[in-house]
Design an enzyme around this catalytic site. Structure first.
Site, PDB file in Angstrom:
ATOM      1  N   TYR A  45       0.841  -1.204   0.000  1.00  9.36           N
ATOM      2  CA  TYR A  45       0.000   0.000   0.000  1.00  9.36           C
ATOM      3  C   TYR A  45       0.873   1.250   0.000  1.00  9.36           C
ATOM      4  O   TYR A  45       0.635   2.191  -0.767  1.00  9.36           O
ATOM      5  CB  TYR A  45      -0.912  -0.028   1.224  1.00  9.36           C
ATOM      6  CG  TYR A  45      -1.727   1.224   1.421  1.00  9.36           C
ATOM      7  CD1 TYR A  45      -2.747   1.565   0.536  1.00  9.36           C
ATOM      8  CD2 TYR A  45      -1.487   2.066   2.508  1.00  9.36           C
ATOM      9  CE1 TYR A  45      -3.499   2.724   0.729  1.00  9.36           C
ATOM     10  CE2 TYR A  45      -2.230   3.211   2.704  1.00  9.36           C
ATOM     11  CZ  TYR A  45      -3.236   3.533   1.814  1.00  9.36           C
ATOM     12  OH  TYR A  45      -3.964   4.684   2.017  1.00  9.36           O
ATOM     13  N   GLU A  69     -11.647   6.309   5.460  1.00 12.39           N
ATOM     14  CA  GLU A  69     -11.020   7.097   6.527  1.00 12.39           C
ATOM     15  C   GLU A  69     -11.986   7.245   7.702  1.00 12.39           C
ATOM     16  O   GLU A  69     -11.567   7.223   8.865  1.00 12.39           O
ATOM     17  CB  GLU A  69     -10.605   8.475   6.006  1.00 12.39           C
ATOM     18  CG  GLU A  69      -9.451   8.464   5.015  1.00 12.39           C
ATOM     19  CD  GLU A  69      -8.113   8.056   5.613  1.00 12.39           C
ATOM     20  OE1 GLU A  69      -8.009   7.948   6.850  1.00 12.39           O
ATOM     21  OE2 GLU A  69      -7.174   7.836   4.830  1.00 12.39           O
ATOM     22  N   TRP A 103      -5.253   1.495  10.621  1.00 12.78           N
ATOM     23  CA  TRP A 103      -5.486   1.467   9.186  1.00 12.78           C
ATOM     24  C   TRP A 103      -5.309   0.061   8.620  1.00 12.78           C
ATOM     25  O   TRP A 103      -5.979  -0.316   7.648  1.00 12.78           O
ATOM     26  CB  TRP A 103      -4.551   2.444   8.471  1.00 12.78           C
ATOM     27  CG  TRP A 103      -4.693   2.395   6.979  1.00 12.78           C
ATOM     28  CD1 TRP A 103      -3.772   1.956   6.077  1.00 12.78           C
ATOM     29  CD2 TRP A 103      -5.839   2.772   6.199  1.00 12.78           C
ATOM     30  NE1 TRP A 103      -4.269   2.044   4.794  1.00 12.78           N
ATOM     31  CE2 TRP A 103      -5.536   2.533   4.852  1.00 12.78           C
ATOM     32  CE3 TRP A 103      -7.110   3.281   6.533  1.00 12.78           C
ATOM     33  CZ2 TRP A 103      -6.436   2.782   3.824  1.00 12.78           C
ATOM     34  CZ3 TRP A 103      -8.012   3.535   5.513  1.00 12.78           C
ATOM     35  CH2 TRP A 103      -7.670   3.288   4.171  1.00 12.78           C
TER      36      TRP A 103
END
Length: 203
Positions: free
Chosen positions: A32, A54, A62
């Site tokens: 990522y 988000e 995350w």
């Protein structure tokens, strides 16, 4: 011999590339970081997805969201705003029973609400135009993780603007994370192989 990193918060991998610790150990996070994080997103669906993820990430790691991303995409019609905007009580009930996503009712309702707000915003130029209008005139140049801000004047202003348009779960810290993720600011550490990769910032 591996060279010494410019920051103690950078880890030089076996490929000779510097990454922050959070992106250096886990293969999914490294992928990522190397290919997505900080790259510009200028289409409505892509931006709506990032805002939604988000929001779901708020208060969580995350990595949790990233591992569930394909499940989120399947559950939320690939984050097509027009489709999500039509979700009703049956859809909400199904989402709350879906173990592949974060089953938080407030965040689910916020995603549906934000899809509807995205539709309305088209009459004023659209989500992409609004978000990118808050791009700052300069970007941080952090040499350590401690130097990376968690919000800014621009993320605060963006948060207020989106709330005025009816969006929710778009606080200034969440919006700064969005700005980082889509390249509006470059918070890659000095010495990271990804610094400047967005093409928006040259240093």
């Amino acid at each position: 011999m591996l060279r010494k990193p410019l920051s103690s918060d950078l880890i030089i991998g076996s490929d000779g590339r510097g990454r922050p610790a959070w992106a250096a150990q886990d293969s999914l996070l490294r992928e990522y970081y190397d290919h997505e994080w900080g790259m510009p997103i200028r289409d409505e669906q892509g931006l709506f997805e990032r805002i939604s993820l988000e929001a779901f990430q708020s208060g969580l790691s995350w990595s949790i969201i990233l591992r569930k991303r394909e499940n989120f995409r399947a559950a939320f019609a690939q984050f097509h705003p027009d489709k999500v905007a039509e979700f009703g009580e049956e859809d909400i009930a199904s989402l709350l029973e879906n173990p592949g996503i974060v089953r938080n009712r407030r965040k689910i309702l916020a995603t549906i609400n934000n899809a509807q707000a995205t539709q309305r915003l088209r009459e004023k130029g659209g989500l992409v135009e609004l978000v990118w209008s808050f791009k700052p005139s300069h970007t941080p140049q952090p040499r350590s993780l401690a130097e990376i801000p968690t919000q800014s004047a621009e993320s605060l202003a963006l948060s207020k603007a989106l709330k005025r348009e009816g969006f929710s779960f778009v606080g200034p810290t969440t919006m700064f994370a969005l700005m980082e993720a889509i390249g509006m600011v470059d918070t890659h550490l000095i010495g990271s192989h990804r610094r400047g990769s967005s093409g928006i910032w040259t240093s």
